[in-house]
Enzyme design. Structure first.
Site, mmCIF file in Angstrom:
data_model
loop_
_atom_site.group_PDB
_atom_site.id
_atom_site.type_symbol
_atom_site.label_atom_id
_atom_site.label_comp_id
_atom_site.label_asym_id
_atom_site.label_seq_id
_atom_site.Cartn_x
_atom_site.Cartn_y
_atom_site.Cartn_z
ATOM 1 N N ASP A 15 3.432 13.747 15.379
ATOM 2 C CA ASP A 15 3.663 14.063 14.631
ATOM 3 C C ASP A 15 1.849 13.701 12.991
ATOM 4 O O ASP A 15 1.726 13.055 12.104
ATOM 5 C CB ASP A 15 3.900 12.247 13.937
ATOM 6 C CG ASP A 15 4.803 12.954 12.504
ATOM 7 O OD1 ASP A 15 5.082 13.922 11.878
ATOM 8 O OD2 ASP A 15 4.698 11.445 12.139
ATOM 9 N N LEU A 29 0.436 -1.145 -0.129
ATOM 10 C CA LEU A 29 -0.395 0.028 -0.178
ATOM 11 C C LEU A 29 0.757 1.324 0.209
ATOM 12 O O LEU A 29 0.575 1.779 -0.520
ATOM 13 C CB LEU A 29 -1.017 0.013 0.924
ATOM 14 C CG LEU A 29 -2.487 -0.961 1.418
ATOM 15 C CD1 LEU A 29 -2.681 -0.828 2.289
ATOM 16 C CD2 LEU A 29 -2.762 -0.760 -0.308
ATOM 17 N N VAL A 36 3.466 -0.856 4.402
ATOM 18 C CA VAL A 36 2.628 -0.829 4.560
ATOM 19 C C VAL A 36 1.506 -2.183 3.348
ATOM 20 O O VAL A 36 1.875 -1.929 2.774
ATOM 21 C CB VAL A 36 1.807 0.379 4.872
ATOM 22 C CG1 VAL A 36 0.352 -0.475 5.496
ATOM 23 C CG2 VAL A 36 2.537 0.729 5.736
ATOM 24 N N GLY A 95 6.051 4.089 4.361
ATOM 25 C CA GLY A 95 7.003 5.470 4.860
ATOM 26 C C GLY A 95 8.380 5.613 5.371
ATOM 27 O O GLY A 95 9.034 4.389 5.428
#
Length: 668
Positions: free
Chosen positions: A466, A347, A355, A350
């Site tokens: 964040d 998906l 992910v 990062g």
């Protein structure tokens, strides 16, 4: 006179560019002068190998430029055919395929790996100045490039968005229809490309190597290459891989300008390397000792397999997991759910790792599995933080952590699957799909509600640290959910947080963090203010390529407010399709939350009251000028916050505006 005419004729004959009649044929590439770049190489068997591992790009081309335009400027006709094979190293794991390329340069140094096939990059793709035409053999589905599937042939001009494409297939002369082919079958295939420069007709034909050229092409398109190809161009091949090793071979190649390219001598083409182990010959005699030996080896192998499987799926558990951990998944279940963590289920990637999408076999539930990177600087501390904090949080605007798994150095978190992805992608990566204002406003209110829960309504105070658009995910009903708690910190209500290490993302960091490194609920509010402006304006908090006055989003919006034209900051993609009162509320509240002095910022409870209309937003007027100046001076004298270089927003408030005293004094 006759001598002059003869001299002119000879000059015209021999001065004509050689490229006008250029032709060549390679039945294998051993000993040829093909120009190679990147990972491309000639194997010992005479195969042209473009790529053979991960993170590679390879180019190969005819070393001499061909003259595509005679003196009268019209494109010349050309014909080429070649035999290729795409061989997977692992079943069902593929990359972006290969392409036959006509380009103005031998090398393509700016080309990126992966979906760009080593030809383009995000800045050059689609540019008319590329002067590149290609026939792509695409084995990976890239919806952003308009791909029809993960097994197609396409005609591309200056980019990877095909002007014509079709699933890989060939026309059968017997039945009169098309029969599908798999480009990644590992079997050699024959491709013909023919261009008629008079009729501007480009035909592409595909077939298995053991069949003659079909009567009907797979693709037939009218393409005027006069504005694409230059006078002198190179012809060749390009391919790239990213995370999946794939071997891409060219076995033979023929080309001719203004005529039919020579047929390849298929019997003299080099053979592909053997796929799989060599077939063993059968034994003529099988005696009892052999049977015993085979049985013994089988038993040993079975025991070894069982031991290896136990080691492969072995997991560890520590004391903190028994105290705080939510439901724990087995590594085997997650491995099966994600189909072995294949790239097709990826998906996103990062800073914390990858992910994957997964489907749990027992419940058929869609989930998202985050596989924390081994090289992540945050590592196990952030993994434990997310399990401890998010595992016990329950709120409709937070991404729900369903469970986790630990195996050796593998760190995995399992979440609810968010089918609409991240807000960041919809805001910035989908130019043809505009997020409506009513959706944006509902997302802002939802994230605010989730932050209020973290700051005041849970059993402990949770600092997210964040907050940004890329960490806001959208469920099936387009509700905003705050996720990624890898940097979160917890502390008891009524106590001070002990964090002293500055973390987060530039553009969302409160000014005091650069001085003290101490995160508070107020620093979360600052990041939320930058987030609100980001959603309303359709701009990132920092835009380095913008003009000097518009680089920092909060400064630009504050300048628009000062001039009385705050709505000039609204995302131009919205047009006039928004509620003016709601938009002004969000923009002004974003400025208030992003105020440089932490005590002047509202709490998240006040923010939600403003957004819900339960309390009026204080007017940013000149009524309370003295209070604003007093607050600025107070914080300049403070021991823990020294603003040696106040931002333009701080100076603006100190000179032309005010915030009510209850807010400036830290009133909640």
């Amino acid at each position: 006179m006759f001598r002059k005419l003869l001299l002119w004729f000879l000059l015209m004959k021999y001065a004509a560019p050689n490229g006008d009649n250029s032709d060549f044929v390679y039945n294998g590439f051993r000993g040829t002068n093909i120009s190679l770049d990147g990972s491309a190489e000639i194997t010992s068997h005479g195969l042209l190998l473009l790529t053979n591992s991960v993170q590679q790009k390879g180019h190969a081309c005819y070393p001499i430029p061909l003259h595509f335009k005679p003196s009268y400027g019209k494109n010349q006709s050309f014909s080429t055919n070649f035999v290729f094979a795409i061989v997977l190293h692992y079943p069902n794991v593929t990359s972006s395929g290969a392409a036959f390329v006509i380009s103005p340069s031998k090398e393509l140094p700016e080309g990126h790996i992966g979906q760009y096939m080593g030809i383009f990059n995000p800045q050059t793709i689609g540019n008319s100045s590329n002067h590149i035409a290609l026939i792509e053999l695409d084995t990976y589905l890239h919806p952003e490039d308009g791909d029809i599937d993960d097994n197609h042939v396409g005609i591309d001009i200056n980019g990877l968005y095909s002007i014509a494409s079709a699933p890989a297939a060939y026309f059968t002369n017997m039945s009169g229809g098309f029969k599908n082919l798999s480009l990644i079958s590992g079997e050699p295939m024959h491709l013909w490309v023919e261009y008629n420069g008079v009729q501007n007709q480009l035909n592409v034909t595909l077939s298995p190597i053991n069949l003659p050229k079909p009567d009907r092409p797979l693709l037939s398109s009218t393409v005027d290459l006069s504005s694409i190809v230059l006078d002198d161009m190179y012809v060749g091949f390009s391919s790239s891989t990213k995370s999946s090793p794939v071997s891409i071979y060219i076995l033979g190649w023929s080309f001719k300008m203004n005529g039919q390219a020579q047929a390849l001598d298929l019997s003299h083409l080099p053979k592909l390397p053997r796929i799989g182990p060599k077939k063993k010959s059968e034994l003529l005699l099988i005696g009892l000792p052999v049977i015993v030996l085979i049985s013994t080896l089988a038993i040993i192998s079975a025991v070894g397999l069982i031991i290896r499987r136990k080691i492969k799926f072995a997991e560890i558990q520590e004391d903190w997991e028994r105290e705080y951990g939510p439901h724990r998944f087995s590594y085997k279940d997650l491995f099966m759910a994600t189909k072995g963590f294949t790239d097709k289920e990826l998906l996103g990637v990062g800073g914390f790792g990858r992910v994957y999408r997964g489907v749990l076999s027992a419940s058929k539930t869609e989930v998202a599995v985050k596989r924390v990177s081994h090289e992540s600087r945050q590592g196990i501390r952030e993994f434990i933080s997310e399990v401890v904090s998010l595992g016990r949080l329950r709120h409709r605007n937070l991404v729900q952590l369903l469970g986790y798994c630990r195996r050796k150095r593998e760190l995995l978190l399992v979440y609810d699957f968010m089918p609409n992805g991240s807000l960041d992608r919809l805001l910035f990566n989908h130019p043809n799909s505009v997020l409506r204002w009513c959706q944006r406003f509902r997302i802002i209110k939802g994230v605010a509600s989730g932050l209020l829960y973290l700051h005041e309504e849970w059993e402990q105070v949770v600092l997210h640290r964040d907050i940004k658009a890329s960490n806001v995910l959208l469920d099936s009903e387009m509700n905003g959910r705050l996720g990624d708690f890898g940097l979160a910190r917890l502390y008891d209500h009524g106590t001070d947080p002990q964090t002293t290490h500055m973390v987060g993302t530039f553009g969302y960091l409160a000014p005091e963090l650069t001085k003290t490194g101490k995160a508070t609920t107020s620093t979360d509010v600052f990041a939320f203010g930058a987030f609100m402006l980001e959603v309303a304006c359709g701009r990132r908090p920092i835009e380095p390529l913008s003009s000097v006055d518009e680089v920092i989003l909060v400064d630009w919006v504050s300048e628009c407010w000062r001039r009385g034209t705050i709505l000039a900051a609204v995302d131009s993609k919205l047009g006039l399709d928004y509620d003016v009162k709601e938009m002004e509320l969000v923009l002004k509240l974003g400025l208030l939350c992003s105020y440089p002095l932490s005590a002047a910022r509202p709490s998240m409870r006040q923010v939600t009251q403003f957004l819900d209309g339960d309390a009026p937003l204080p007017e940013l007027s000149s009524d309370g000028l003295g209070a604003a100046i007093q607050a600025v001076r107070h914080y300049k004298r403070s021991d823990d916050l020294r603003f040696s270089n106040p931002s333009s927003l701080e100076l603006m408030y100190a000179s032309t505006s005010s915030i009510p005293g209850s807010v400036l004094s830290g009133g909640r």
